[in-house]
Write a protein that holds these residues in place. Structure first.
Motif, short mmCIF file in Angstrom:
data_model
loop_
_atom_site.label_atom_id
_atom_site.label_comp_id
_atom_site.label_asym_id
_atom_site.label_seq_id
_atom_site.Cartn_x
_atom_site.Cartn_y
_atom_site.Cartn_z
N ASP A 52 124.49 -12.62 -9.58
CA ASP A 52 124.67 -12.28 -10.99
C ASP A 52 123.50 -11.48 -11.55
OD1 ASP A 52 127.10 -13.56 -11.04
OD2 ASP A 52 126.30 -15.44 -11.85
N ILE A 53 122.27 -11.79 -11.12
CA ILE A 53 121.11 -11.20 -11.79
C ILE A 53 120.45 -10.08 -11.00
CG2 ILE A 53 120.62 -13.41 -12.91
CD1 ILE A 53 118.26 -13.74 -11.02
N ALA A 54 120.70 -9.99 -9.71
CA ALA A 54 119.98 -9.02 -8.89
C ALA A 54 120.80 -7.74 -8.71
CB ALA A 54 119.63 -9.62 -7.53
N LEU A 55 120.23 -6.61 -9.12
CA LEU A 55 120.89 -5.33 -8.89
C LEU A 55 120.97 -5.04 -7.39
CD1 LEU A 55 119.26 -3.15 -11.72
CD2 LEU A 55 121.52 -4.23 -11.70
N ASP A 56 119.94 -5.42 -6.67
CA ASP A 56 119.90 -5.25 -5.22
C ASP A 56 119.47 -6.59 -4.61
OD1 ASP A 56 119.63 -4.56 -2.60
OD2 ASP A 56 118.09 -3.02 -2.91
N PRO A 57 120.42 -7.44 -4.23
CA PRO A 57 120.08 -8.77 -3.70
C PRO A 57 119.14 -8.71 -2.51
CG PRO A 57 122.42 -8.66 -4.22
CD PRO A 57 121.88 -7.27 -4.36
N TYR A 58 119.27 -7.67 -1.69
CA TYR A 58 118.39 -7.56 -0.52
C TYR A 58 116.94 -7.44 -0.94
CZ TYR A 58 115.91 -5.50 3.42
OH TYR A 58 114.97 -5.25 4.40
N THR A 59 116.65 -6.52 -1.85
CA THR A 59 115.28 -6.32 -2.31
C THR A 59 114.74 -7.56 -3.03
OG1 THR A 59 115.65 -3.94 -2.56
CG2 THR A 59 113.78 -4.87 -3.74
N PHE A 60 115.59 -8.17 -3.85
CA PHE A 60 115.18 -9.37 -4.59
C PHE A 60 114.78 -10.48 -3.61
CE2 PHE A 60 115.98 -13.48 -6.50
CZ PHE A 60 115.40 -13.38 -7.75
N THR A 61 115.61 -10.70 -2.60
CA THR A 61 115.35 -11.75 -1.62
C THR A 61 114.08 -11.46 -0.84
OG1 THR A 61 117.72 -12.20 -1.41
CG2 THR A 61 116.30 -13.01 0.35
N ARG A 62 113.92 -10.21 -0.42
CA ARG A 62 112.72 -9.83 0.35
C ARG A 62 111.45 -10.06 -0.46
NH1 ARG A 62 112.24 -3.66 0.93
NH2 ARG A 62 111.61 -3.97 -1.24
N ASP A 63 111.43 -9.55 -1.69
CA ASP A 63 110.22 -9.67 -2.51
C ASP A 63 109.91 -11.12 -2.84
OD1 ASP A 63 110.12 -6.94 -2.41
OD2 ASP A 63 110.81 -6.61 -4.47
N ALA A 64 110.95 -11.92 -3.11
CA ALA A 64 110.74 -13.33 -3.43
C ALA A 64 110.19 -14.07 -2.22
CB ALA A 64 112.04 -13.96 -3.89
N TYR A 65 110.74 -13.78 -1.06
CA TYR A 65 110.28 -14.45 0.16
C TYR A 65 108.82 -14.12 0.45
CZ TYR A 65 109.79 -15.80 5.04
OH TYR A 65 109.34 -16.36 6.20
N LEU A 66 108.49 -12.85 0.44
CA LEU A 66 107.12 -12.44 0.76
C LEU A 66 106.13 -12.97 -0.27
CD1 LEU A 66 107.74 -8.74 1.91
CD2 LEU A 66 107.28 -10.74 3.35
N GLN A 67 106.53 -12.98 -1.54
CA GLN A 67 105.64 -13.49 -2.59
C GLN A 67 105.37 -14.97 -2.39
OE1 GLN A 67 107.15 -12.99 -6.56
NE2 GLN A 67 105.44 -14.03 -7.52
N ARG A 68 106.38 -15.72 -2.11
CA ARG A 68 106.20 -17.16 -1.96
C ARG A 68 105.36 -17.50 -0.73
NH1 ARG A 68 108.37 -21.48 0.71
NH2 ARG A 68 108.19 -23.45 -0.39
N ARG A 69 105.64 -16.85 0.39
CA ARG A 69 104.88 -17.14 1.60
C ARG A 69 103.40 -16.81 1.41
NH1 ARG A 69 106.79 -20.62 5.00
NH2 ARG A 69 105.67 -19.66 6.75
N ALA A 70 103.11 -15.67 0.78
CA ALA A 70 101.72 -15.31 0.53
C ALA A 70 101.06 -16.31 -0.40
CB ALA A 70 101.66 -13.90 -0.07
N SER A 71 101.80 -16.80 -1.40
CA SER A 71 101.24 -17.77 -2.35
C SER A 71 100.91 -19.08 -1.67
CB SER A 71 102.23 -18.01 -3.50
OG SER A 71 102.42 -16.84 -4.26
N LEU A 72 101.78 -19.53 -0.79
CA LEU A 72 101.53 -20.79 -0.09
C LEU A 72 100.28 -20.71 0.76
CD1 LEU A 72 105.14 -21.78 1.12
CD2 LEU A 72 103.88 -22.65 -0.86
N ILE A 73 100.14 -19.61 1.49
CA ILE A 73 98.99 -19.46 2.38
C ILE A 73 97.71 -19.28 1.58
CG2 ILE A 73 97.95 -17.95 4.12
CD1 ILE A 73 100.88 -17.48 5.11
N ARG A 74 97.75 -18.51 0.50
CA ARG A 74 96.56 -18.36 -0.34
C ARG A 74 96.13 -19.70 -0.92
NH1 ARG A 74 98.99 -13.60 -2.44
NH2 ARG A 74 99.71 -14.82 -4.24
N GLY A 75 97.11 -20.52 -1.31
CA GLY A 75 96.80 -21.82 -1.88
C GLY A 75 96.06 -22.71 -0.90
N VAL A 76 96.50 -22.70 0.37
CA VAL A 76 95.85 -23.52 1.38
C VAL A 76 94.45 -22.98 1.68
CG1 VAL A 76 95.95 -24.31 3.77
CG2 VAL A 76 98.04 -24.21 2.41
N LYS A 77 94.33 -21.66 1.82
CA LYS A 77 93.03 -21.06 2.13
C LYS A 77 92.02 -21.31 1.00
CE LYS A 77 94.20 -17.34 5.32
NZ LYS A 77 94.17 -15.88 5.53
#
Length: 260
Positions: free
Chosen positions: A205-230
């Motif tokens: 419903d909200i993503a004009l390009d679901p592929y790009t939305f999913t990619r950016d969300a995934y990469l953002q979250r993974r980077a955030s998790l690792i930064r938090g641990v480091k």
């Protein structure tokens, strides 16, 4: 997943349409294989619409919410064992001990993990996987990739997924009874997809390009998790932007909250 199955999956993915980078859109340096990734994404979406989503919807319609909650909690409880190991490997001994206590507490008082009594008593769940562990060790993510059936990943996280599959207490090699193994994995897949139903609808419903939305969300979250641990805060409970992890939410939709 044996070699023959993986070969068939890769072949099917490569033949699943001819998706390409939208005209006029700049390529993302994190996603050098975007054309191929979009093909795999399209293949996964086709399989999901044809098989997984209808089965998950039927599961939600037929199985009462308390039973679905029990199933979800039991799978999460087993996952706490692997999270404990990875937390220790990430030099987060307190989180590893916490996950170990969660498993013991829920396996006993929680009736084999059916009830998440640990969370109710102040022991929050800390998810940790081997891809995250490698990130904490300093291994870079590498290019973004979309895996057949498994979805968004990176080169590093793909290697981590292989180790996760081997280290999982319910890994295929750890269950000799074939009918039990197949039933367990089938239920696990349906359970995950059922918990993602509403979030998937929201994405469309909200993503004009679901592929790009999913990619950016995934990469953002993974980077955030690792930064938090480091950073030493051990925070792997950051906002969950990644659609696949909505499985940890409750089954019942809440007002103003989306889940898949």
């Amino acid at each position: 997943m044996n070699k023959k199955f993986l070969t068939l999956a890769l072949a099917a993915a490569s033949l699943a349409g001819c998706a390409s980078v939208p005209e006029g859109r700049q390529t993302d340096a994190r996603d050098p294989f975007e054309g191929f990734n979009r093909n795999v994404y399209q293949f996964n979406d086709t399989v999901d619409r044809a098989v997984l989503k209808p089965v998950a919807q039927g599961y939600v319609d037929v199985v009462p919410s308390p039973v679905r909650s029990c199933v979800r909690n039991m799978f999460n409880n087993v996952g706490d064992v692997w999270s404990a190991i990875n937390s220790v490997l990430q030099n987060r001994a307190p989180d590893g001990i916490n996950s170990g206590f969660r498993f013991l507490f829920n396996s006993t008082v929680g009736v084999l993990g059916c009830f998440d009594v640990a969370s109710a008593n102040g022991l929050p769940r800390n998810k940790a996987d081997f891809g995250q562990t490698m990130g904490v060790w300093g291994v870079g993510p590498g290019p973004y990739v979309v895996l057949p059936f498994l979805g968004p990943s990176t080169v590093r996280d793909t290697g981590g997924t292989v180790v996760d599959l081997v280290g999982d207490p319910m890994a295929i090699g750890n269950i000799d009874n074939v009918p039990l193994r197949n039933s367990t994995y089938g239920l696990k897949v349906v359970n995950i997809r059922a918990n993602l139903l509403e979030a998937g609808n929201l994405l469309n419903d909200i993503a004009l390009d679901p592929y790009t939305f999913t990619r950016d969300a995934y990469l953002q979250r993974r980077a955030s998790l690792i930064r938090g641990v480091k950073a030493g805060d051990g925070d792997d409970t950051l906002p969950d932007y990644s659609l696949p992890d909505y499985e940890d939410e409750d089954d019942e939709p809440a007002s103003g909250k989306a889940k898949q």
